[in-house]
Scaffold this motif. Structure first.
Motif, PDB file in Angstrom:
ATOM      1  N   PRO A   5      22.864  10.964 -16.214  1.00 46.67           N
ATOM      2  CA  PRO A   5      22.583   9.639 -15.342  1.00 46.67           C
ATOM      3  C   PRO A   5      23.490  10.023 -14.191  1.00 46.67           C
ATOM      4  N   LYS A   6      23.252   9.489 -13.265  1.00 44.78           N
ATOM      5  CA  LYS A   6      23.667   9.601 -11.593  1.00 44.78           C
ATOM      6  C   LYS A   6      25.152   9.245 -11.879  1.00 44.78           C
ATOM      7  N   VAL A   7      25.674   8.190 -12.161  1.00 42.55           N
ATOM      8  CA  VAL A   7      26.840   7.485 -12.271  1.00 42.55           C
ATOM      9  C   VAL A   7      27.755   8.274 -13.271  1.00 42.55           C
ATOM     10  N   GLY A  27      26.315   1.579  -8.237  1.00 39.88           N
ATOM     11  CA  GLY A  27      27.297   2.562  -9.196  1.00 39.88           C
ATOM     12  C   GLY A  27      27.327   3.722  -8.552  1.00 39.88           C
ATOM     13  N   ASP A  28      26.558   4.012  -7.401  1.00 40.78           N
ATOM     14  CA  ASP A  28      26.766   5.378  -6.711  1.00 40.78           C
ATOM     15  C   ASP A  28      27.661   5.515  -5.617  1.00 40.78           C
ATOM     16  N   CYS A  29      28.680   4.563  -5.459  1.00 41.87           N
ATOM     17  CA  CYS A  29      29.583   4.778  -4.346  1.00 41.87           C
ATOM     18  C   CYS A  29      31.362   4.708  -5.048  1.00 41.87           C
ATOM     19  N   VAL A  57      26.158   7.957  -2.990  1.00 40.10           N
ATOM     20  CA  VAL A  57      25.852   9.381  -3.438  1.00 40.10           C
ATOM     21  C   VAL A  57      24.671   9.546  -3.999  1.00 40.10           C
ATOM     22  N   ASN A  58      23.501  10.214  -3.548  1.00 37.52           N
ATOM     23  CA  ASN A  58      22.291  10.323  -4.073  1.00 37.52           C
ATOM     24  C   ASN A  58      21.915  11.686  -4.292  1.00 37.52           C
ATOM     25  N   ASP A  59      22.639  12.708  -3.877  1.00 37.73           N
ATOM     26  CA  ASP A  59      22.173  14.017  -4.353  1.00 37.73           C
ATOM     27  C   ASP A  59      23.784  15.035  -4.390  1.00 37.73           C
TER      28      ASP A  59
HETATM   29 CA    CA Z   1      21.492   4.691  -3.350  1.00 36.92          CA
END
Ligand code: CA
Ligand code: UD1
Length: 456
Positions: free
Chosen positions: A20-22, A99-101, A222-224
């Motif tokens: 999962p990204k986070v 959750g992606d910052c 953050v996306n990639d």
């Molecule tokens: Ca995003």
């Protein structure tokens, strides 16, 4: 009551990852952990993480850090917040954070909480050169925020706006839960957008503010994996600058990797290619030479560590380590030890002023003070099923290339002759020699060599 809802249910498709990204790491810690830690620093009491994709992984990693709410399926950020039903009846302020910052700092969260004291919703925005696919902040003529338009729903005029939504908000909790149900999904992505609450709050005469972030890198999503590297670079620079200003010498800060939970004394020097992670502490006057990896390592004063790996262990003062030592498994090394090249320690307690200078494996040991461990000593701690302990008492001397077959004890001032394989305890002051006697055969050496070399 201060609460936070962290949105972490998405897969993060652009990461091209099973994780999962986070859970992807920045400076040695999952993105989500950084946000949780900074919420706590901003004195947020309840944190609910919205999980979905790979929720077992996130829940297992963060089980003691926060509460969870499951979002299945994932129908958008508004739908994500609706799942945090355990906060429904709370009063006070609630942060809602993508959750992606990972770089968001506690000071900024504190500022949002403060600004929300006389508002119903505060949006953290940013003015950026390239607004990419971020949601756009549309302001009214009087400068107040009117609405947020997602990139996929933007007309040309809206696309040209440079003020974007960072995905970080603060709400009056009661108003948040009252109006969540007013969010619909009539948009390009057929999702429930948390961002629609700006328009909904305005329509209901509530106060909505947008406050511009001071630092764009801090609030970037953050996306990639490229954006992950940008977050890593920014956070590393922040951490390293903080410690350099506090008196730690970094020979090359661009090649020194220090986690957020690492602490230092004074007069510490860090050479390049050093990674310090977890709850590591480096004491006054200690030097970390190149190519070290220290994880949850507590190092005392005036030590010198060279090209070594130290994990979950504590070393007291005046100790030299390496090059190429590996200390792990909750080892505790008292002051004034010498741990030399190609030495591995696992779950040992080593007493004051002992030496283990070359090519040695010590596992599950209790070693006294003033002990000398010769070159190539091996503790044979594993019988194929169980691990056993080896005890070597104060002042003992273990000769080179000895095997100590555990469980076994060498007494105080005991002596083990080199090359011995020790299976029985050695009493205090005794000497143990456990090897075959040498036999010399006159002339046999040359005769043998002539034969194998084909000479007459
Ligand atoms: Ca995003
Ligand atoms: C979102 C914002 C956008 C903002 C951008 C900043 C919305 C509708 N848009 O867009 O205005 O500029 O963040 O980075 O909010 N998530 C869930 N459940 C879901 C969908 C998402 O938990 O159903 C989580 C994701 O795991 C992620 C976060 O919410 O951590 C943001 O989702 P993402 O899809 O990245 O939103 P953006 O399209 O970037």
């Amino acid at each position: 009551m201060k609460s936070a809802i962290l949105m972490a249910a998405g897969k993060g498709t652009r990461m091209h990852s099973d994780l999962p990204k986070v859970m992807h790491q920045v400076c040695g810690k999952p993105m989500l952990s950084h946000i949780i830690d900074n919420c706590r620093k901003a004195s947020v009491e309840r944190i609910v993480t919205i999980v979905g994709y790979g929720h077992e992984i996130v829940e297992a990693a963060m089980q003691n850090e926060c509460e969870f709410a499951l979002q299945m399926p994932q129908l958008g950020t508004g739908h994500a917040v609706m799942q945090a039903t355990q906060l429904e009846n709370e009063k006070g302020l609630t942060l809602v954070i993508n959750g992606d910052c990972p770089c968001i700092q506690s000071e900024t969260l504190e500022q949002l909480l403060k600004e929300c004291e006389d508002a119903d919703m505060v949006v953290l925005s940013a003015v950026v050169e390239d607004a990419r696919s971020y949601g756009r902040i549309v302001r009214k003529e009087n400068g107040n925020i009117d609405r947020i338009v997602e990139f996929k729903d933007c007309n040309e005029e809206e696309k040209a706006i440079h003020e974007i939504n960072t995905g970080i908000y603060c709400f009056n909790n009661e108003k948040l839960f009252k109006h969540l149900k007013d969010i619909g999904n009539k948009n390009a992505q057929k999702e429930y957008y948390i961002t629609d609450l700006v328009e909904i709050f305005n329509r209901n005469g509530l106060t909505v503010k947008a406050t511009i972030a001071k630092n764009n890198e801090e609030v970037a999503g953050v996306n990639d994996c490229y954006e992950l590297s940008l977050a890593e670079k920014w956070m590393r620079a922040q951490i390293n600058e903080k410690w350099m200003r506090a008196g730690v010498t970094f020979v090359n800060p661009d090649a020194t990797y220090v986690g957020t939970d690492v602490t230092f004394g004074h007069d510490v020097t860090l050479y390049p290619n050093v990674t310090l992670t977890g709850k590591t502490h480096i004491g006054n006057g200690t030097t970390i030479l190149p190519n070290c990896w220290l994880e949850n390592a507590v190092i005392g004063e005036n030590c010198k560590i060279d090209a070594s790996r130290i994990i979950d262990s504590e070393l007291k003062d005046d100790i030299t380590v390496g090059p190429f030592a590996h200390i792990r498994g909750h080892s505790l090394v008292e002051s004034k030890n010498r741990i030399g090249n190609f030495v591995e320690f696992k779950n040992n307690h080593i007493g004051y002023d002992s030496r283990c200078a070359h090519l040695t494996y010590l596992g599950d040991c209790e070693i006294g003070s003033n002990v000398n461990i010769g070159c190539g000593v091996v503790t044979v701690n594993y019988d194929g099923k169980n691990k056993w302990r080896t005890t070597v008492k104060d002042g003992a001397f273990i000769g080179s290339n000895a095997n100590l077959i555990a469980p076994v004890t060498v007494g105080e001032n005991g002596f083990v002759a080199c090359g011995s394989t020790i299976t029985d305890n050695v009493d205090d002051t005794d000497m143990a020699i456990a090897r075959a006697r040498q036999v010399n055969k006159p002339g046999y050496g040359k005769a043998y060599l002539d034969k194998v070399r084909g000479k007459k």
